[in-house]
Design an enzyme around this catalytic site. Structure first.
Site, PDB file in Angstrom:
ATOM      1  N   PHE A  36      -6.982 -62.236  84.227  1.00  0.00           N
ATOM      2  CA  PHE A  36      -7.243 -63.417  85.028  1.00  0.00           C
ATOM      3  C   PHE A  36      -7.292 -63.045  86.516  1.00  0.00           C
ATOM      4  O   PHE A  36      -7.721 -61.851  86.924  1.00  0.00           O
ATOM      5  CB  PHE A  36      -5.651 -63.921  85.178  1.00  0.00           C
ATOM      6  N   ALA A 159      -8.059 -53.675  86.459  1.00  0.00           N
ATOM      7  CA  ALA A 159      -7.896 -54.650  85.767  1.00  0.00           C
ATOM      8  C   ALA A 159      -6.949 -55.719  86.097  1.00  0.00           C
ATOM      9  O   ALA A 159      -5.590 -55.213  86.049  1.00  0.00           O
ATOM     10  CB  ALA A 159      -7.943 -54.409  84.313  1.00  0.00           C
ATOM     11  N   LYS A 160      -6.991 -56.919  86.178  1.00  0.00           N
ATOM     12  CA  LYS A 160      -5.997 -57.967  86.351  1.00  0.00           C
ATOM     13  C   LYS A 160      -5.523 -58.382  84.796  1.00  0.00           C
ATOM     14  O   LYS A 160      -5.796 -59.476  84.598  1.00  0.00           O
ATOM     15  CB  LYS A 160      -6.298 -59.171  86.960  1.00  0.00           C
ATOM     16  N   ILE A 161      -4.824 -57.595  84.087  1.00  0.00           N
ATOM     17  CA  ILE A 161      -4.477 -57.626  82.859  1.00  0.00           C
ATOM     18  C   ILE A 161      -3.182 -58.455  83.030  1.00  0.00           C
ATOM     19  O   ILE A 161      -2.109 -57.978  83.816  1.00  0.00           O
ATOM     20  CB  ILE A 161      -4.381 -56.447  81.926  1.00  0.00           C
ATOM     21  N   TYR A 165       1.071 -57.408  84.549  1.00  0.00           N
ATOM     22  CA  TYR A 165       1.852 -58.112  85.773  1.00  0.00           C
ATOM     23  C   TYR A 165       3.551 -57.778  85.443  1.00  0.00           C
ATOM     24  O   TYR A 165       4.311 -58.166  86.342  1.00  0.00           O
ATOM     25  CB  TYR A 165       1.359 -59.342  86.080  1.00  0.00           C
TER      26      TYR A 165
END
Ligand code: PPE
Length: 308
Positions: A36, A159-161, A165
């Site tokens: 995202f 990476a915004k995986i 989060y």
């Protein structure tokens, strides 16, 4: 001001928000297989304008590549257009933009990306100050988290995986329960990495330091602030930063799309500087504010206007 909007863009078309749903048996939900972005659109006198839209969508596509998607249904440029279309449809002047590419496999759940498909949604809503209404001026109190930031060969830190989060949520929840506003996380070697949702800067003797990029998310705000600081004549050094270097800093500030530029006035019960926003932070925050209002020389480079 909740997560409210009229329309969400889902796989190529705008749908009413309540119809923007994801199947329960989706690998994205079960294994955190999504990537995202967080992007902000600002109200300027030329109408709504998105800060560094191209860079955000390029990072989204890179996050998908890092996670292992071999192909995507949309290009970065198409996703940028879709984001602008979603803002126009909802009629927001200023908003947060959340594109998300997620994995879905119609035939099975399983730990293999191949065999499934990439689906895409883009939501927009009005999101106020991420670290609290007064954070921008009064600053925040942080602690060094008991949770370690990802090892770069365990979770991919560039990476915004979505699944990554959980680590941020562990840290942030602990910090807030302890009475702090934000968590500062150390890398597996014990050096400062980043916060649960921001990058971090330290000022000492007039020099600005920030962490190297190896174990952090390469923040787009971080990159902008480095340029703005250099424009202002500061030397910016990217190097390893230790926990005690935070304690003896003249200033500490954190930055991110959602948080923007926020002074840190206390870390682990140690006051930073005089415990208020200090001059270098203020100068950089003001430059950033000028950029997003459309009145800075860098605005032309970094703002993409939604209505033209
Ligand atoms: N580090 C992390 C871990 C991070 O999540 C962010 C963004 C940053 C650094 C700063 O990156 P940039 O936004 O490109 O300057 N955090 C997002 C909020 C996460 C959340 O969903 O909450 C954001 O600011 O949009």
């Amino acid at each position: 001001m909740g997560i409210e909007s009229k329309y969400i863009w889902m796989d190529g078309k705008l749908v009413e928000s309540e119809n923007a749903t994801v199947p329960f048996l989706s690998t994205a939900l079960h294994y955190g297989l999504g990537v995202f972005e967080g992007i902000r659109c600002y109200n300027t006198n030329r109408g709504p304008a998105v800060f560094r839209l191209k860079e955000h969508m390029d990072r989204l596509v890179n996050s998908a590549k890092i996670l292992g998607f071999n192909s995507l249904p949309y290009t970065s440029a198409e996703l940028a257009e879709a984001a602008k279309e979603t803002i126009r449809a909802n009629g927001f002047k200023a908003c947060y933009i959340r594109p998300l590419i997620y994995h879905h496999n119609r035939s099975s759940l399983g730990l293999n990306l191949d065999g499934g498909e990439a689906r895409v949604g883009i939501a927009v809503w009005e999101w106020g100050r991420y670290l609290g209404d007064e954070s921008i001026e009064k600053g925040v109190r942080a602690n060094v988290s008991s949770f370690t930031r990802h090892h770069p060969n365990i979770a991919m830190t560039k990476a915004k995986i979505t699944g990554n989060y959980a680590n941020s949520v562990l840290a942030k929840t602990e910090s807030v329960r302890l009475g702090f506003d934000e968590a500062i996380m150390l890398d597996p070697q014990g050096y400062v990495a980043e916060c649960s949702g921001e990058n971090i800067f330290v000022v000492r003797h007039g020099i600005i330091y920030t962490t190297q990029t190896a174990v952090i998310l390469e923040g787009i705000t971080r990159d902008a602030l480095i340029s703005l600081a250099k424009d202002l004549g500061y030397t910016v050094v990217e190097q390893l930063i230790s926990r005690d270097q935070l304690y003896i800093a003249d200033e500490v500030f954190v930055c991110g799309t959602a948080a923007e530029v926020v002074p840190v006035t206390e870390i682990d019960f140690r006051q930073i500087g005089d415990g208020v926003m200090e001059p270098v932070t203020r100068q950089i925050q003001q430059a950033f504010m000028a950029v997003i209002s459309g009145s800075h020389p860098r605005s032309a480079e970094w703002l993409e206007y939604v209505n033209n």
